[in-house]
Enzyme design. Structure first.
Site, mmCIF file in Angstrom:
data_model
loop_
_atom_site.group_PDB
_atom_site.id
_atom_site.type_symbol
_atom_site.label_atom_id
_atom_site.label_comp_id
_atom_site.label_asym_id
_atom_site.label_seq_id
_atom_site.Cartn_x
_atom_site.Cartn_y
_atom_site.Cartn_z
ATOM 1 N N LYS A 148 -5.241 26.649 75.490
ATOM 2 C CA LYS A 148 -3.941 26.933 74.888
ATOM 3 C C LYS A 148 -2.875 26.481 75.880
ATOM 4 C CE LYS A 148 -0.879 30.728 73.503
ATOM 5 N NZ LYS A 148 -0.719 32.208 73.489
ATOM 6 N N ASP A 180 6.992 33.943 68.537
ATOM 7 C CA ASP A 180 5.956 34.752 69.160
ATOM 8 C C ASP A 180 5.657 36.021 68.363
ATOM 9 O OD1 ASP A 180 4.083 35.117 71.080
ATOM 10 O OD2 ASP A 180 5.475 35.663 72.675
ATOM 11 N N ASP A 202 -5.319 34.721 78.772
ATOM 12 C CA ASP A 202 -3.934 34.263 78.653
ATOM 13 C C ASP A 202 -3.201 34.447 79.976
ATOM 14 O OD1 ASP A 202 -1.090 34.015 77.300
ATOM 15 O OD2 ASP A 202 -2.544 33.541 75.721
ATOM 16 N N ASP A 203 -1.899 34.366 79.922
ATOM 17 C CA ASP A 203 -1.029 34.439 81.094
ATOM 18 C C ASP A 203 -1.348 35.663 81.945
ATOM 19 O OD1 ASP A 203 1.068 34.120 82.820
ATOM 20 O OD2 ASP A 203 2.637 34.522 81.344
ATOM 21 N N CYS A 224 1.555 25.101 71.850
ATOM 22 C CA CYS A 224 2.451 26.219 71.578
ATOM 23 C C CYS A 224 3.825 25.915 72.160
ATOM 24 C CB CYS A 224 1.881 27.505 72.166
ATOM 25 S SG CYS A 224 2.787 28.998 71.693
ATOM 26 N N ASP A 280 1.106 25.974 76.599
ATOM 27 C CA ASP A 280 2.294 26.675 76.116
ATOM 28 C C ASP A 280 3.558 26.127 76.783
ATOM 29 O OD1 ASP A 280 3.813 28.582 74.796
ATOM 30 O OD2 ASP A 280 2.767 30.313 75.654
ATOM 31 N N ARG A 293 0.703 26.211 67.258
ATOM 32 C CA ARG A 293 1.479 27.396 66.927
ATOM 33 C C ARG A 293 2.689 26.947 66.123
ATOM 34 N NH1 ARG A 293 1.739 32.512 69.083
ATOM 35 N NH2 ARG A 293 2.997 33.810 67.672
#
Length: 455
Positions: free
Chosen positions: A288, A350, A182-183, A331, A290, A346
């Protein structure tokens, strides 16, 4: 300026028993059913209006408002009524409902269609599901099981963290299909192919994951640009603008403004394709994506395209680059304009290791907020996409972790663990193993059993 509202209908209701479902604009926007006397959740400041709600659509007090979808159970045994955008992919009107002297007055600021659904135990969820079924979409592909770095390591994730958890899932025999970074691996939002100092080789990590018999996944926010990024510095012409020529603001996060990549600019579009093509070549096949609301913000774009056209074309560029066989999870995406574009979505705010955040905005992180909106959007699962209800956090001391795990299990949605696996106690490990083994489409019809609406 949005167009004026036009009256649609006036219906008798039982004020004590009637319920109204508001569909929020994007993944994080509050969505769910309310009693007529309830106060719907609204943005509590301008920044959250942009990053979690639909900006520019202030709702008067005493008014319910759905973005492209609104449903009413009159509460008197008569059919559930539903109003939906006539062209949900390209034009999403706001639909309002007010109650005066026992009558529901419905209006909209754009074209809508009206539907009715026989009353029954599935109520509003059944009416929404019937509308989705009427779209005739193909059934979504089952979701893989996932381990995600986000909710344990956050932006500080390192290459060593990925390798440690990869080794742990082997040792613990966890049924994880995808290991998703992820990030935190990138140097800045927008500079996706430049690594932060915590990673040495993105391709090397993917190779290690795949050598263990698992798939490699990765996070991006493809429409966001950090003003301090190399992209913003070298290519300021790649940014969406306001009418006065300044960069469009997509809110603030991480202590700085967020700008928007203009994917209608040919060079910016080529860069977006390059990013995802490189990631695909490196071995990533689960993506993913976002902060997608940014790509659907109104602004001045190079081609003159409207926001929703530009948004859908931008996602199409990503799909072109990653291929039809890659798995695409959206997301913070505008819900109705995303129909037909994603494998999974999503559908709630969050995840966080606590029930209530300090922030009062119900579009912000917290388990209560995720459960409310995820429950309200259960009808989307298996119809529009596989629902992603949020990350499994089974570690101690996540607040009410037993309740959160039980909720996730009931949804039947995409199941993704986000703990440091070696930190799990016996309950956390047993629960993680069981939930990861569940089918992603086992609860397509789970609707009314998922909790109560907002009183």
């Amino acid at each position: 300026m949005p167009p004026p509202f036009t009256p649609l209908t006036s219906l008798l209701v039982d004020p004590a028993a009637a319920r109204v479902h508001e569909e929020g604009w994007q993944s994080w926007s509050p969505s769910g059913a309310y009693a007529l006397g309830a106060t719907p959740y609204r943005p509590t400041n301008d920044n959250w209006a942009t990053v979690s709600h639909r900006p520019g659509r202030t709702v008067p007090a005493g008014t319910f408002q759905g973005e492209g979808l609104l449903a009413l159970d009159p509460g008197d045994g008569s059919p559930v009524r539903l109003w939906a955008a006539a062209d949900p992919l390209h034009a999403v009107p706001s639909i309002r409902l007010t109650v005066r002297e026992g009558r529901a007055e419905v209006s909209a600021d754009g074209p809508v269609t009206e539907h009715s659904h026989s009353p029954g135990p599935d109520g509003i969820q059944g009416a929404l599901a019937a509308w989705a079924d009427g779209l005739g979409l193909p059934a979504p592909r089952p979701a893989p099981t996932v381990w995600c770095s986000r909710y344990e390591h956050f932006n500080a994730v390192t290459e060593d963290d990925i390798r440690e958890n990869l080794t742990a899932m082997d040792a613990l025999a966890l049924p994880v299909d995808v290991v998703q970074i992820d990030d935190g691996y990138q140097s800045a939002l927008g500079d996706w192919l430049t690594l932060s100092g915590r990673f040495t080789s993105r391709a090397g990590v993917a190779e290690t994951i795949r050598a263990r018999g698992r798939r490699a996944g990765i996070w991006t926010a493809p429409f966001l640009v950090d003003p301090r990024s190399k992209l913003a510095t070298v290519h300021p012409d790649w940014l969406v603008r306001t009418s006065d020529g300044s960069p469009l603001l997509a809110g603030r996060n991480r202590g700085h403004d967020l700008h928007v990549l203009d994917t209608t600019h040919l060079a910016a579009a080529a860069y977006l394709i390059e990013v995802f093509a490189v990631l695909r070549i490196e071995g990533y096949d689960y993506f993913k994506v976002d902060f997608l609301y940014a790509g659907a913000l109104d602004g001045v774009r190079h081609s003159g395209a409207d926001a929703l056209t530009a948004y859908r074309e931008g996602i199409a560029l990503i799909r072109e680059a990653i291929g039809a066989d890659a798995y695409l999870l959206g997301c913070r995406a505008p819900i109705l304009p995303s129909i037909g574009l994603f494998d999974a979505m999503r559908v709630s705010p969050d995840t966080a290791p606590y029930r209530h955040a300090d922030a009062e905005d119900f579009g912000q992180h917290g388990l209560d907020r995720a459960e409310f909106t995820g429950t309200g959007r259960q009808w989307q699962h298996g119809r529009l996409w596989v629902n992603d209800p949020g990350r499994l956090m089974a570690r101690h001391p996540v607040e009410s972790r037993e309740r959160w795990a039980a909720y996730l299990e009931t949804t039947g949605g995409l199941m993704a663990s986000s703990d440091r696996l070696l930190s799990l106690d016996d309950w956390g490990l047993t629960t993680t193993r069981r939930l990861l083994g569940a089918s992603s489409l086992s609860a397509t019809s789970a609707t009314s059993s998922l909790g109560a609406d907002h009183q």
